[in-house]
Design an enzyme around this catalytic site. Structure first.
Site, PDB file in Angstrom:
ATOM      1  N   LYS A   1       2.844  -0.070 -11.311  1.00  0.00           N
ATOM      2  CA  LYS A   1       3.009  -1.472 -10.900  1.00  0.00           C
ATOM      3  C   LYS A   1       4.153  -2.127 -11.672  1.00  0.00           C
ATOM      4  O   LYS A   1       4.961  -2.851 -11.112  1.00  0.00           O
ATOM      5  CB  LYS A   1       1.723  -2.279 -11.150  1.00  0.00           C
ATOM      6  CG  LYS A   1       0.561  -1.979 -10.238  1.00  0.00           C
ATOM      7  CD  LYS A   1       0.689  -2.526  -8.836  1.00  0.00           C
ATOM      8  CE  LYS A   1       1.156  -1.478  -7.894  1.00  0.00           C
ATOM      9  NZ  LYS A   1       0.172  -0.716  -7.170  1.00  0.00           N
TER      10      LYS A   1
ATOM     11  N   GLU B   1       7.596  -0.734 -10.409  1.00  0.00           N
ATOM     12  CA  GLU B   1       8.060  -1.126  -9.074  1.00  0.00           C
ATOM     13  C   GLU B   1       8.319  -2.621  -8.935  1.00  0.00           C
ATOM     14  O   GLU B   1       9.136  -3.021  -8.121  1.00  0.00           O
ATOM     15  CB  GLU B   1       7.117  -0.623  -7.969  1.00  0.00           C
ATOM     16  CG  GLU B   1       5.747  -1.224  -7.954  1.00  0.00           C
ATOM     17  CD  GLU B   1       4.943  -0.729  -6.739  1.00  0.00           C
ATOM     18  OE1 GLU B   1       3.722  -0.603  -6.881  1.00  0.00           O
ATOM     19  OE2 GLU B   1       5.516  -0.496  -5.667  1.00  0.00           O
TER      20      GLU B   1
ATOM     21  N   LYS C   1       6.862  -0.970   2.481  1.00  0.00           N
ATOM     22  CA  LYS C   1       5.402  -0.901   2.430  1.00  0.00           C
ATOM     23  C   LYS C   1       4.864   0.383   3.052  1.00  0.00           C
ATOM     24  O   LYS C   1       3.902   0.955   2.574  1.00  0.00           O
ATOM     25  CB  LYS C   1       4.829  -2.124   3.149  1.00  0.00           C
ATOM     26  CG  LYS C   1       3.318  -2.223   3.139  1.00  0.00           C
ATOM     27  CD  LYS C   1       2.822  -2.641   1.778  1.00  0.00           C
ATOM     28  CE  LYS C   1       1.309  -2.693   1.684  1.00  0.00           C
ATOM     29  NZ  LYS C   1       0.886  -2.561   0.273  1.00  0.00           N
TER      30      LYS C   1
HETATM   31  C1  F6R Z   1       2.567   1.319  -4.886  1.00  0.00           C
HETATM   32  C2  F6R Z   1       2.380   1.615  -3.482  1.00  0.00           C
HETATM   33  C3  F6R Z   1       2.723   2.983  -3.007  1.00  0.00           C
HETATM   34  C4  F6R Z   1       1.728   3.431  -1.924  1.00  0.00           C
HETATM   35  C5  F6R Z   1       2.164   4.766  -1.331  1.00  0.00           C
HETATM   36  C6  F6R Z   1       1.184   5.293  -0.305  1.00  0.00           C
HETATM   37  O1  F6R Z   1       2.194   0.003  -5.176  1.00  0.00           O
HETATM   38  O2  F6R Z   1       2.001   0.785  -2.717  1.00  0.00           O
HETATM   39  O3  F6R Z   1       2.775   3.900  -4.057  1.00  0.00           O
HETATM   40  O4  F6R Z   1       0.453   3.542  -2.497  1.00  0.00           O
HETATM   41  O5  F6R Z   1       3.412   4.605  -0.733  1.00  0.00           O
HETATM   42  O6  F6R Z   1       1.021   4.400   0.751  1.00  0.00           O
HETATM   43  P1  F6R Z   1      -0.240   4.450   1.695  1.00  0.00           P
HETATM   44  O7  F6R Z   1      -1.429   4.086   0.875  1.00  0.00           O
HETATM   45  O8  F6R Z   1       0.051   3.467   2.781  1.00  0.00           O
HETATM   46  O9  F6R Z   1      -0.342   5.863   2.196  1.00  0.00           O
END
Ligand code: F6R
Length: 606
Positions: free
Chosen positions: A482, A485, A601
């Site tokens: 956290k 990033e 995201k």
């Molecule tokens: C960090 C973050 C990323 C996601 C990763 C997987 O804050 O958000 O590390 O956790 O890109 O994303 P999902 O959960 O959508 O598969």
């Protein structure tokens, strides 16, 4: 990553496209563009940076087309600038693309040989020229079939044609694509969120399919051009979840929402009257499962790591965990009696999806823990456990992390009791503790003021470390991620006991180090490791839980105490100050908290 949108209507579409692009910005925000058809020509406007820049571009106001496509980019091939921004167009064809064309170099060579001139450094531009080439000898549908077969890699595409003034083609392989149905207009979008303000009637393309949209008609085809029938799904309307309300950032809102999202999730899975867990209808015989593999990326991977500790403590199942991008290319030993669990907020992460697909193709038992229930990962797994935390808009995952951990913990308890690995009284007491977790998270959120004051030390630091043992180790990794990033500060998450094997050399006078040392079985060991870093000059922020016993250690810079609960649930509480620490460190630097640099995201490229 990238986000795409397409609208075919009877009224001008550029404004509606811009509005949808804003919603897709979570997928990429280094450039944006739009193309419409009007007066028998393709008009293109593109800008570097955010959608706001695109909207300010004076050329947008005069875009009159009733058919158009738009794009927000997260650069893969070529620097983020207006030339590399999508759409990419020839005189006849304009394209928006999400994904990566792996054979673009070979195709480009072939097309240059045919006389095509390339303007950008992108892989996408080959698709434009390839379609243009095929259209010389084929009709539109056959050109699309042929082009899609030539492309290697992943894509979601939106395509418009100069000679087809009412039509958009969409195509999908790997990257997600949805179609929306409106009154005398139809839409194409990377996800339903982008289309929600226009319609709640949606269909999803499966891998290999393409579609042809007109304002009053939508047709779907498989890769050979055979017609496919689609179900139209009706989405719920929860628009208020997409607004920041009084909060300065989505991240701030999403951190504060956590007591509520945990409560909602507990309501879905826990029978609070009979103290039991409502997970039924597993599609496999549990007696056939002797081991579990958990797979995810980033924060979702950290929740897999957390679950490994719980599985080992509360069940007799063998557990392995894997980062999806590693799992998908390794020589895996697929085992029939293994349950593969995929954890993903978005349900669209390319590596996680590919790992799931691999397991499905090998006939494995697959289960997903997702937030977006309409997502590809949810749709393609044998069994889905939603985390029920509502849309997460901030790029940095917060409430989804707690939601993933909660659902995984609930699953561990359920498997533990069904397999008789877990004693009934212990099971009941764990459920009792779980019921009060939302309140404890709410109380822990009150550590905010202290964290806010401390955060400037991290803002100004060259680097920092986050240490923990046992249940606190995954949380140390998450805290470091956290801070990296959001505040762009180098941060390492480490098992506290591992420091003396090398990383201790990094510690220098005044370096901020977060030590997670709740009063669990590991406490005395972690406190010893903390003393080792203090002795070498570290400025230690100790995060522990409230207790009547004082912490016996000297020279701790600051201490934060979270609420008290059983050892299994402490990781939820330890996460809260770390989320706030990253938030305030980034806020002090004036960084874009909801859209940190270089990120997106939903990571739909590998
Ligand atoms: C960090 C973050 C990323 C996601 C990763 C997987 O804050 O958000 O590390 O956790 O890109 O994303 P999902 O959960 O959508 O598969």
């Amino acid at each position: 990553m990238c986000g795409i949108i397409g609208i075919t209507s009877s009224k001008p579409v550029s404004l509606a496209i811009i509005n949808s692009l804003r919603k897709l910005e979570y997928r990429g925000y280094d450039s944006a563009g739009i193309a419409t058809l009007s007066n028998g020509a393709i008009n293109e406007v593109k800008s570097e940076g955010r959608v706001d820049n695109l909207e300010k571009n004076s050329a947008i106001k005069s875009m009159m087309g009733v058919v158009g496509i738009g794009h927000v980019r997260w650069a893969t091939h070529g620097v983020p600038n207006a030339i590399n921004a999508h759409p990419h167009s020839s005189e006849n064809v304009s394209i928006v693309h999400n994904g990566i064309i792996e054979n673009s170099t070979i195709l480009k060579k072939y097309l240059i040989g045919k006389g095509h001139i390339f303007k950008s450094q992108t892989d996408t531009e080959v698709i434009v020229h390839l379609i243009t080439e095929h259209l010389k000898e084929n009709d539109l549908k056959n050109s699309i079939i042929k082009v899609l077969k030539q492309l290697q890699g992943s894509f979601a595409l939106g395509i418009i044609f100069k000679d087809q003034p009412d039509l958009i083609v969409g195509a999908r392989r790997g990257s997600p694509l949805a179609v929306g149905y409106g009154p005398n207009e139809n839409y194409l979008g990377s996800d339903s969120y982008a289309l929600k303000s226009m319609t709640n009637k949606i269909s999803y393309l499966n891998d290999g399919e393409f579609c042809i949209l007109k304002k009053d008609q939508v047709k779907f085809f498989d890769e050979d051009g055979l017609k496919v029938n689609k179900k139209v799904l009706e989405l719920s309307t929860d628009e208020q979840n997409y607004e920041k309300g009084d909060f300065k950032h989505f991240m701030a809102k999403e951190i504060e929402e956590q007591p509520t999202t945990l409560k909602n999730c507990i309501k879905e899975y826990v029978d609070t009257i009979n103290n039991d867990i409502n997970i039924y209808n597993f599609p496999w015989d549990l007696k056939e499962i002797s081991s579990v593999t958990l797979i995810g990326c980033g924060t979702a991977y950290h929740s897999c790591l957390m679950a490994k500790y719980w599985f080992e403590e509360l069940t007799k199942l063998d557990v392995t965990i894997d980062i999806a991008s590693e799992f998908r290319y390794r020589n895996n030993r697929f085992k029939k009696n293994n349950l593969y669990i995929f954890v993903s907020q978005s349900g669209e992460t390319a590596d996680t999806y590919a790992a799931l697909d691999l397991c499905n193709k090998n006939g494995m038992k697959t289960c997903s823990v997702v937030n977006v229930i309409e997502s590809s990962i949810a749709r393609d797994s044998n069994f889905v456990l939603p985390i029920h935390c509502g849309p997460e808009i901030g790029v940095a995952s917060t409430k989804a992390f707690l939601g993933q951990m909660l659902v995984l913990y609930i699953l561990v308890l359920k498997l533990g009791i069904l397999r008789k690995d877990l004693d009934k009284d212990l099971y009941l007491s764990k459920i009792k503790d779980l019921k009060i977790l939302p309140r404890l998270v709410e109380e822990t959120l009150l550590t905010e003021r202290k964290i806010q004051a401390i955060s400037s030390t991290f803002t100004d630091a060259k680097g920092s470390m986050f240490l923990g043992r046992g249940y606190s180790y995954p949380i140390a990794l998450e805290g470091a991620l956290k801070l990296k990033e959001l505040a762009y500060v180098h941060a390492e998450g480490y098992p506290a006991g591992e420091m003396k094997h090398g990383p201790l050399a990094l510690i220098e006078d005044g370096m901020p180090v977060v030590v997670l040392a709740p009063r669990d079985n590991y406490y005395p060991k972690t406190i010893s490791n903390m003393q080792e870093v203090i002795a070498r000059g570290a400025k230690v922020l100790l995060i522990t839980n409230k207790s009547k016993d004082e912490v016996v250690s000297e020279n701790i810079w600051e201490t934060i105490e979270v609420e008290n609960t059983n050892d299994d649930l402490l990781p939820f509480l330890l996460t809260i100050p770390l989320q706030k620490l990253a938030y305030y460190s980034a806020l002090k630097k004036g960084y874009d908290i909801d859209k940190p640099r270089n990120l997106a995201k939903s990571v739909t490229v590998e």
